[in-house]
Design an enzyme around this catalytic site. Structure first.
Site, PDB file in Angstrom:
ATOM      1  N   ASP A  16       0.844  -1.202   0.000  1.00 27.54           N
ATOM      2  CA  ASP A  16       0.000   0.000   0.000  1.00 27.54           C
ATOM      3  C   ASP A  16       0.877   1.248   0.000  1.00 27.54           C
ATOM      4  O   ASP A  16       2.049   1.203   0.350  1.00 27.54           O
ATOM      5  CB  ASP A  16      -0.925   0.024   1.222  1.00 27.54           C
ATOM      6  CG  ASP A  16      -0.167  -0.009   2.551  1.00 27.54           C
ATOM      7  OD1 ASP A  16       0.836  -0.743   2.625  1.00 27.54           O
ATOM      8  OD2 ASP A  16      -0.564   0.684   3.499  1.00 27.54           O
ATOM      9  N   GLU A  17       0.272   2.362  -0.408  1.00 22.00           N
ATOM     10  CA  GLU A  17       0.881   3.689  -0.291  1.00 22.00           C
ATOM     11  C   GLU A  17       2.346   3.728  -0.758  1.00 22.00           C
ATOM     12  O   GLU A  17       3.241   4.099  -0.006  1.00 22.00           O
ATOM     13  CB  GLU A  17       0.754   4.190   1.155  1.00 22.00           C
ATOM     14  CG  GLU A  17      -0.708   4.325   1.573  1.00 22.00           C
ATOM     15  CD  GLU A  17      -0.916   4.808   3.001  1.00 22.00           C
ATOM     16  OE1 GLU A  17      -0.033   4.579   3.848  1.00 22.00           O
ATOM     17  OE2 GLU A  17      -1.970   5.404   3.274  1.00 22.00           O
TER      18      GLU A  17
END
Length: 478
Positions: free
Chosen positions: A153-154
């Site tokens: 993620d991210e």
């Protein structure tokens, strides 16, 4: 799987409690106390985000935190999980949120952007070797794994490294393709080394990718996305459309991720239960509109830091009432008076507040003393000290910073506030000692120091300083 199925009213096969070990990792003795409670409340799995708490060996040894679990402690955690019928899914970041790896000099050359330790450079063969080595060591300590969460993620600043900029100059290349190719490479290696284990990924880097690009990438055959949203007002229709998109792109299975704590502010100390309950009730609505054969389960995340370098948010014992409410709401398919009573009974709480922070909190669940003392500190420490130092007219009028610096004090005025200052200091010192002892039973010393320095010391030091200055001023008068 059957014995792990929840009651009929829950649309989820697995209710996973997320243990975020990148902050305030609990001692194994505390996990032994709370695993049975997790099970009683309706959990049947754990998503363990090891970060720097895993006992990495060989070239990966620098990744270990000073107090990382030993291999035998990991085995103990896994045995406890098995004993309480909690299926374990490990989580190891393999792309974004790699600070715990890339902050070390030995691995800093693998950063996507030279200055930033968050994202891995996907162009280097060594990046993939590093990630595979981490996965292999974690898998080796776990028996009978069915899933393994590879994070992803991210992935901030992806495409901004020098090698990426070169790569992106080719017309057919895009940041999306770069992202998918790394995720695919990690998942492919995992599947070929551990064919019985299915990779899970956070879905945020996939959400905006076009159906065509996502389908062509071939990632759908390799991994299961975990759709995360921690908002109390998450958009049900939006999620249903996203699920439909993933289905069209060929993902046969997927997961949801909610939050029971750690998603309302990087330095949040108390958990607002109502906020998290609403999030879970929204996910129940989404689940009821999702093809049943697609949905594997839900992970109830309990973030302990927003990232490796941020401060601690709510400690695990503080979030347990929220976790209890959320698990019970999922298990019963709704929140009701019955759920409220059940949670009160399980946690030994006299009354459960969900719409405000619980101020009169005490319970009998493991860590409830921490919950009570942290609540006391958050509600009353700073206000009581500020009240004395900023609003007591004798302090503001006759013992201002000007007076304190010059050690001037009117002997009569001293009697008006010295007793208040001393009794307040004695009271908070006693609370601090009690809290320290409670924290020491559950956490390592570094957590205790960090929490105290952030939340207790600023106010206590201010109070101590005024008492010390008063002593000095009195001595100067005599």
């Amino acid at each position: 799987m059957e014995e792990n199925k929840m009651t009929v009213s829950s649309p989820f096969g697995l209710h996973l409690v997320h243990l975020d070990l990148k902050g305030a990792p609990p001692k194994v003795s505390y996990l032994a106390e709370i695993f049975p409670l997790f099970r009683t409340l309706g959990a049947n799995g754990l998503l363990i985000e090891y970060e720097d708490m895993f006992p990495y060996e060989g070239e990966l040894k620098p990744l270990r935190a000073e107090h990382a679990y030993s291999a035998s402690e990991i085995k103990e955690i896994l045995n406890l999980a098995k004993l309480h019928k909690l299926e374990v899914i490990p989580l190891v970041q393999t792309f974004g949120h790699m600070e715990f790896v890339l902050k070390h000099q030995e691995f800093s050359h693998l950063r996507e952007v030279e200055m930033f330790p968050n994202a891995l450079n996907p162009h280097k063969e060594e990046s993939l070797m590093l990630v595979n080595a981490m996965i292999d060591q974690v898998v080796a300590l776990h028996d009978g794994l069915r899933w393994f969460h590879i994070g992803s993620d991210e992935v901030y600043y992806l495409g901004e490294g020098e090698e990426s900029k070169q790569w992106l100059q080719k017309e057919e290349n895009s940041t999306e393709k770069l992202c998918l190719s790394h995720m695919k490479a990690v998942a492919s290696c995992m599947v070929s080394s551990h064919p019985e284990v299915k990779p899970i990924v956070w879905d945020d880097m996939l959400r905006g990718v076009s159906e065509e690009t996502l389908t062509e990438s071939g990632v759908a055959q390799l991994m299961e996305p975990m759709i995360w949203d921690y908002a109390p007002d998450l958009d049900e229709d939006d999620k249903v459309l996203l699920i439909e998109k993933y289905r069209k792109c060929g993902f046969p299975k997927l997961w949801f991720a909610s939050a029971f704590k750690g998603a309302t502010g990087a330095n949040q100390s108390l958990t607002l239960i109502g906020h998290h309950l609403k999030n879970h009730l929204q996910w129940l609505k989404v689940a009821n509109s999702t093809p049943a054969d697609m949905l594997q389960g839900i992970a109830l995340t309990g973030w302990q830091r927003y990232d490796h370098f941020s401060v601690l948010c709510e400690l695990l014992p503080v979030g347990i009432p929220s976790l209890a409410v959320c698990l019970q709401a999922l298990q019963n398919g709704a929140y009701s008076e019955k759920v409220k009573e059940n949670v009160e009974k399980q946690l030994g709480l006299s009354s459960l507040e969900i719409d405000t922070f619980m101020s009169e909190s005490s319970g009998t669940f493991p860590g409830s003393d921490i919950f009570t003392l942290v609540t006391q500190v958050c509600f009353y420490l700073k206000p009581s000290v500020d009240e004395l130092l900023e609003r007591n007219r004798y302090v503001t009028g006759w013992f201002s910073p000007y007076h304190r610096k010059r050690r001037i004090v009117h002997p009569i005025m001293m009697h008006h506030f010295q007793p208040d200052a001393l009794s307040l200091l004695a009271k908070w010192n006693a609370v601090m000692q009690e809290l320290q002892a409670a924290l020491e039973r559950v956490f390592y010393m570094c957590t205790l120091e960090e929490w105290m320095e952030e939340n207790v010391h600023p106010s206590l030091h201010k109070l101590q300083e005024v008492v010390d200055d008063l002593d000095k001023a009195i001595q100067a008068q005599s």
